[in-house]
Design a protein around this motif. Structure first.
Motif, PDB file in Angstrom:
ATOM      1  N   UNK A   1      20.431  52.719  -3.247  1.00 46.40           N
ATOM      2  CA  UNK A   1      20.486  53.211  -4.617  1.00 46.40           C
ATOM      3  C   UNK A   1      20.955  52.122  -5.555  1.00 46.40           C
ATOM      4  N   UNK A   2      20.230  51.016  -5.585  1.00 40.27           N
ATOM      5  CA  UNK A   2      20.649  49.864  -6.398  1.00 40.27           C
ATOM      6  C   UNK A   2      20.775  50.242  -7.865  1.00 40.27           C
ATOM      7  N   UNK A   3      19.909  51.124  -8.328  1.00 37.77           N
ATOM      8  CA  UNK A   3      20.037  51.615  -9.713  1.00 37.77           C
ATOM      9  C   UNK A   3      20.270  53.125  -9.716  1.00 37.77           C
ATOM     10  N   UNK A   4      20.966  53.591  -8.673  1.00 36.19           N
ATOM     11  CA  UNK A   4      21.339  54.989  -8.614  1.00 36.19           C
ATOM     12  C   UNK A   4      20.400  55.809  -7.750  1.00 36.19           C
ATOM     13  N   UNK A   5      20.657  57.109  -7.692  1.00 33.86           N
ATOM     14  CA  UNK A   5      19.835  57.998  -6.868  1.00 33.86           C
ATOM     15  C   UNK A   5      18.377  57.989  -7.280  1.00 33.86           C
ATOM     16  N   UNK A   6      18.118  57.707  -8.557  1.00 31.58           N
ATOM     17  CA  UNK A   6      16.743  57.687  -9.051  1.00 31.58           C
ATOM     18  C   UNK A   6      15.865  56.653  -8.389  1.00 31.58           C
TER      19      UNK A   6
ATOM     20  N   UNK B   1      19.860  51.258 -15.265  1.00 36.51           N
ATOM     21  CA  UNK B   1      19.040  50.048 -15.396  1.00 36.51           C
ATOM     22  C   UNK B   1      19.023  49.205 -14.126  1.00 36.51           C
ATOM     23  N   UNK B   2      17.929  48.447 -13.976  1.00 37.68           N
ATOM     24  CA  UNK B   2      17.809  47.502 -12.870  1.00 37.68           C
ATOM     25  C   UNK B   2      18.879  46.422 -12.991  1.00 37.68           C
ATOM     26  N   UNK B   3      19.173  45.764 -11.868  1.00 42.45           N
ATOM     27  CA  UNK B   3      20.221  44.757 -11.896  1.00 42.45           C
ATOM     28  C   UNK B   3      19.893  43.589 -12.820  1.00 42.45           C
TER      29      UNK B   3
ATOM     30  N   UNK C   1      31.153  47.844 -18.664  1.00 45.48           N
ATOM     31  CA  UNK C   1      30.072  48.828 -18.653  1.00 45.48           C
ATOM     32  C   UNK C   1      29.463  48.946 -17.270  1.00 45.48           C
ATOM     33  N   UNK C   2      29.364  47.817 -16.579  1.00 46.78           N
ATOM     34  CA  UNK C   2      28.782  47.816 -15.239  1.00 46.78           C
ATOM     35  C   UNK C   2      29.741  48.465 -14.251  1.00 46.78           C
ATOM     36  N   UNK C   3      31.029  48.224 -14.423  1.00 47.57           N
ATOM     37  CA  UNK C   3      32.041  48.915 -13.609  1.00 47.57           C
ATOM     38  C   UNK C   3      31.910  50.434 -13.811  1.00 47.57           C
ATOM     39  N   UNK C   4      31.762  50.834 -15.060  1.00 48.41           N
ATOM     40  CA  UNK C   4      31.633  52.266 -15.367  1.00 48.41           C
ATOM     41  C   UNK C   4      30.367  52.836 -14.721  1.00 48.41           C
ATOM     42  N   UNK C   5      29.293  52.055 -14.732  1.00 51.80           N
ATOM     43  CA  UNK C   5      28.064  52.493 -14.066  1.00 51.80           C
ATOM     44  C   UNK C   5      28.318  52.692 -12.576  1.00 51.80           C
ATOM     45  N   UNK C   6      29.078  51.776 -11.968  1.00 50.87           N
ATOM     46  CA  UNK C   6      29.422  51.920 -10.562  1.00 50.87           C
ATOM     47  C   UNK C   6      30.150  53.225 -10.290  1.00 50.87           C
ATOM     48  N   UNK C   7      31.058  53.584 -11.176  1.00 48.35           N
ATOM     49  CA  UNK C   7      31.779  54.845 -11.013  1.00 48.35           C
ATOM     50  C   UNK C   7      30.839  56.049 -11.119  1.00 48.35           C
ATOM     51  N   UNK C   8      29.907  55.964 -12.068  1.00 49.67           N
ATOM     52  CA  UNK C   8      28.934  57.045 -12.243  1.00 49.67           C
ATOM     53  C   UNK C   8      28.044  57.183 -11.011  1.00 49.67           C
ATOM     54  N   UNK C   9      27.572  56.064 -10.501  1.00 51.12           N
ATOM     55  CA  UNK C   9      26.728  56.085  -9.308  1.00 51.12           C
ATOM     56  C   UNK C   9      27.504  56.683  -8.134  1.00 51.12           C
ATOM     57  N   UNK C  10      28.782  56.289  -8.004  1.00 50.52           N
ATOM     58  CA  UNK C  10      29.616  56.833  -6.926  1.00 50.52           C
ATOM     59  C   UNK C  10      29.736  58.349  -7.046  1.00 50.52           C
ATOM     60  N   UNK C  11      29.927  58.843  -8.258  1.00 51.00           N
ATOM     61  CA  UNK C  11      30.012  60.295  -8.451  1.00 51.00           C
ATOM     62  C   UNK C  11      28.731  60.970  -7.961  1.00 51.00           C
TER      63      UNK C  11
ATOM     64  N   UNK D   1      25.241  65.052 -19.223  1.00 51.91           N
ATOM     65  CA  UNK D   1      25.059  64.267 -20.455  1.00 51.91           C
ATOM     66  C   UNK D   1      25.743  62.903 -20.409  1.00 51.91           C
ATOM     67  N   UNK D   2      26.895  62.812 -19.763  1.00 52.47           N
ATOM     68  CA  UNK D   2      27.617  61.534 -19.712  1.00 52.47           C
ATOM     69  C   UNK D   2      26.788  60.445 -19.043  1.00 52.47           C
ATOM     70  N   UNK D   3      25.962  60.820 -18.081  1.00 51.44           N
ATOM     71  CA  UNK D   3      25.122  59.840 -17.399  1.00 51.44           C
ATOM     72  C   UNK D   3      24.048  59.300 -18.347  1.00 51.44           C
ATOM     73  N   UNK D   4      23.400  60.194 -19.076  1.00 49.41           N
ATOM     74  CA  UNK D   4      22.378  59.767 -20.036  1.00 49.41           C
ATOM     75  C   UNK D   4      22.986  58.897 -21.130  1.00 49.41           C
ATOM     76  N   UNK D   5      24.187  59.244 -21.551  1.00 51.33           N
ATOM     77  CA  UNK D   5      24.863  58.438 -22.578  1.00 51.33           C
ATOM     78  C   UNK D   5      25.144  57.035 -22.070  1.00 51.33           C
ATOM     79  N   UNK D   6      25.554  56.920 -20.811  1.00 51.00           N
ATOM     80  CA  UNK D   6      25.838  55.597 -20.264  1.00 51.00           C
ATOM     81  C   UNK D   6      24.564  54.787 -20.107  1.00 51.00           C
TER      82      UNK D   6
END
Length: 573
Positions: free
Chosen positions: A116-121, A131-133, A144-154, A389-394
């Motif tokens: 899941x390099x760019x998430x479950x999608x 987004x792609x790496x 922002x990338x750290x926050x994306x990591x947290x979102x992906x983990x969730x 919604x928080x995921x789409x916002x990020x």
């Protein structure tokens, strides 16, 4: 009859074990893998040698291949006692239900993994793609990338997935790389290391096991290891200073997992046609001994032609095991491979201590992931939770931060909204988000679409029509599933782009792999040029924000495209 679960054989339902389980993820994964653990020791003692070996194997799973396929995977889980599964294409609710089914069949709780390099999608429908790496490589705010990591983990944890095979730590310094490319943060080793560490620490902080890949570096190859064995013919000095740099930094930062690439690297091991995955001098000598990596060493998929071409029928898995890999992913023949490994252990080809350490490491990973107290995945509101919604916002924040202006100024971007304006999207069959969003700001405009193989006569008619317009905005779109280095446009359409770029006040936004710009001669003549990296709606909205002055372009090129546009380049407004 279902096999008796080891989990219930061990007295873990005590306050002390519950406290340990809660504590597990408060310490780093790398620390947890190397500390004594009562649960790990208890499970290990309950397993025979065959079952211990099986804990190292992860098998393929899908939820889009029908019941017979799902049942066949379940049979392997029940009969072979494998350590984990790797889910590929399917849907989230189906995967959650199937994970619950598979966990019931498993004597020891399974580690569930996913690319899941760019998430479950990246693998599943009805889920978020971040987004792609390479897009992330343009972003200047690593928080922002750290926050994306947290979102992906969730997302992963909500779906019952414990391991993400990512991030990619390869330095993509070959624009024609067929397998890494946009999956890399770019061609600057320092940027790759910083972005990769930000991403992995975000994921691990959310309780997700992460695996840096593909050691010692797959970024400068022109062969896809899924189909053949790439040759990395560089000196040891070059490999050490460039390819290995991000991995060294990740190890220093405490990453818990590293995946080995399938590549022939004569400077590191002279054995002919030996993939790095199967090389003890590389896996153990360099990664474990020289770099002192103490985490999970995972093989790349063992079904790939880069490894099975010369070592079929389980031989590759045996060699990967002896080389020093802990996690053997997607064996071509797991049953035969386990037999070969059992024989090797019995014959003393690996020390008792090393063998036991491998198994206990994988069990410790299960403990850290909370599988000592496995709870079935709740499917109620699952899809809504994964699309919050928080995921789409990020996603939009990340896209906004990535847009890179590589030519132009604010005067060119913010044109007169009252003048006759042409808004053109190329490489598409219908209206785009880019066009609809720009139209809101330029009501006196006309929208045009140009397919990637449009007839020359139609292109000439368009050029003639455009003489009536005062200004032109151009979106270049790669409609393919993955953004390749070269656009699959006809030569006539590429000539049209050069003609359009040469028009006064032409503003061009490229929603494609940034390398694709090199294959569009004449595009550098445009008055303004935005690199927007990928086709997604969020990127198209971000480009419009920049064009209309709602936001400044703050991204920087993560790769060198040609002599005009080089790594780190951006135009500030």
């Amino acid at each position: 009859m279902q096999p008796k679960k080891i989990l219930t054989c061990i007295t873990i339902v005590t306050l002390s074990f519950i406290a340990q389980s809660t504590f597990a993820q408060k310490i780093s994964l790398i620390k947890a893998l190397n500390e004594p653990n009562h649960w790990v020791d208890s499970v290990f003692k309950k397993l025979n040698r065959r079952q211990r070996i099986a804990q190292l194997f992860f098998i393929r799973a899908h939820t889009n291949r029908g019941q017979a396929y799902e049942d066949s995977v379940g049979k392997v889980i029940k009969d072979e006692h494998v350590g984990g599964v790797v889910f590929f294409q399917g849907g989230p609710v189906r995967q959650a239900n199937l994970t619950n089914t598979y966990q019931k069949l498993s004597r020891v709780p399974l580690l569930v993994a996913q690319d899941g390099e760019w998430g479950l999608g990246m693998r599943l429908d009805s889920t978020v793609s971040y987004p792609y790496q390479m897009t992330l490589g343009a972003i200047q705010d690593n928080n922002l990338i750290y926050k994306m990591g947290q979102m992906v983990a969730y997302d992963f944890k909500r779906l019952g997935v414990n391991i993400n095979f990512g991030p990619v730590f390869d330095v993509n310094n070959n624009p024609n790389n067929p397998v890494i490319n946009y999956r890399s943060f770019g061609d600057n080793k320092y940027n790759v290391a910083k972005k990769g560490i930000a991403y992995y620490t975000g994921m691990e902080s959310g309780g997700l096991i992460t695996i840096a890949k593909h050691f010692p570096g797959h970024g400068d190859t022109n062969v896809d290891s899924h189909f053949d064995l790439p040759l990395l013919a560089f000196t040891r000095e070059r490999l050490d200073s460039l390819e290995q740099y991000p991995f060294r930094e990740a190890i220093s930062a405490g990453i818990g997992g590293v995946m080995i690439a399938h590549m022939s690297i004569p400077a590191l091991d002279t054995t002919k046609n030996l993939p790095s995955t199967l090389s003890r001098p590389i896996v153990t000598g360099i990664l474990k001994d020289s770099l002192r990596f103490k985490g999970i060493v995972a093989s790349d998929a063992m079904e790939m032609k880069g490894v099975t071409k010369y070592f079929p029928n389980g031989e590759a898995d045996l060699r990967a095991f002896l080389a020093g890999n802990d996690l053997i992913e997607l064996s071509e023949n797991s049953k035969n491979a386990e037999k070969l490994i059992r024989k090797a252990v019995r014959q003393g080809k690996i020390s008792k201590e090393e063998f036991e350490a491998k198994v206990k490491k994988m069990l410790a990973a299960k403990y850290w992931a909370g599988l000592n107290n496995f709870q079935p995945i709740a499917t109620t509101n699952l899809t809504a939770d994964l699309n919050r919604p928080a995921a789409a916002e990020l996603v939009q924040q990340l896209s906004d931060a990535a847009v890179t202006m590589i030519k132009g100024d604010s005067r060119v971007l913010r044109q007169n909204p009252l003048k006759r304006t042409a808004i053109i999207s190329i490489g598409v069959e219908g209206q785009t988000t880019f066009q609809r969003e720009l139209f809101k700001w330029y009501p006196n405009s006309q929208l045009f679409q140009v397919s990637k193989n449009a007839a020359a006569a139609d292109l000439n008619n368009l050029l003639s029509t455009l003489k009536q317009y005062d200004q032109v905005f151009i979106g270049i779109h790669d409609s393919r599933l993955r953004p390749a280095s070269k656009l699959d446009y006809s030569s006539d359409v590429k000539m049209l782009i050069a003609d359009l770029a040469a028009k006064p006040n032409a503003v061009v936004s490229v929603f494609a792999n940034p390398y694709a710009i090199a294959g569009l001669p004449g595009i550098e003549k445009s008055s303004a040029l935005l690199a927007c990296y990928q086709k997604d709606d969020s990127m198209q909205r971000a480009a419009v924000k920049v064009i209309t002055g709602q936001q400044k372009p703050i991204g920087k090129l993560p790769v060198s495209i040609n002599t005009f546009f080089t790594t780190g380049m951006s135009v500030s407004l």
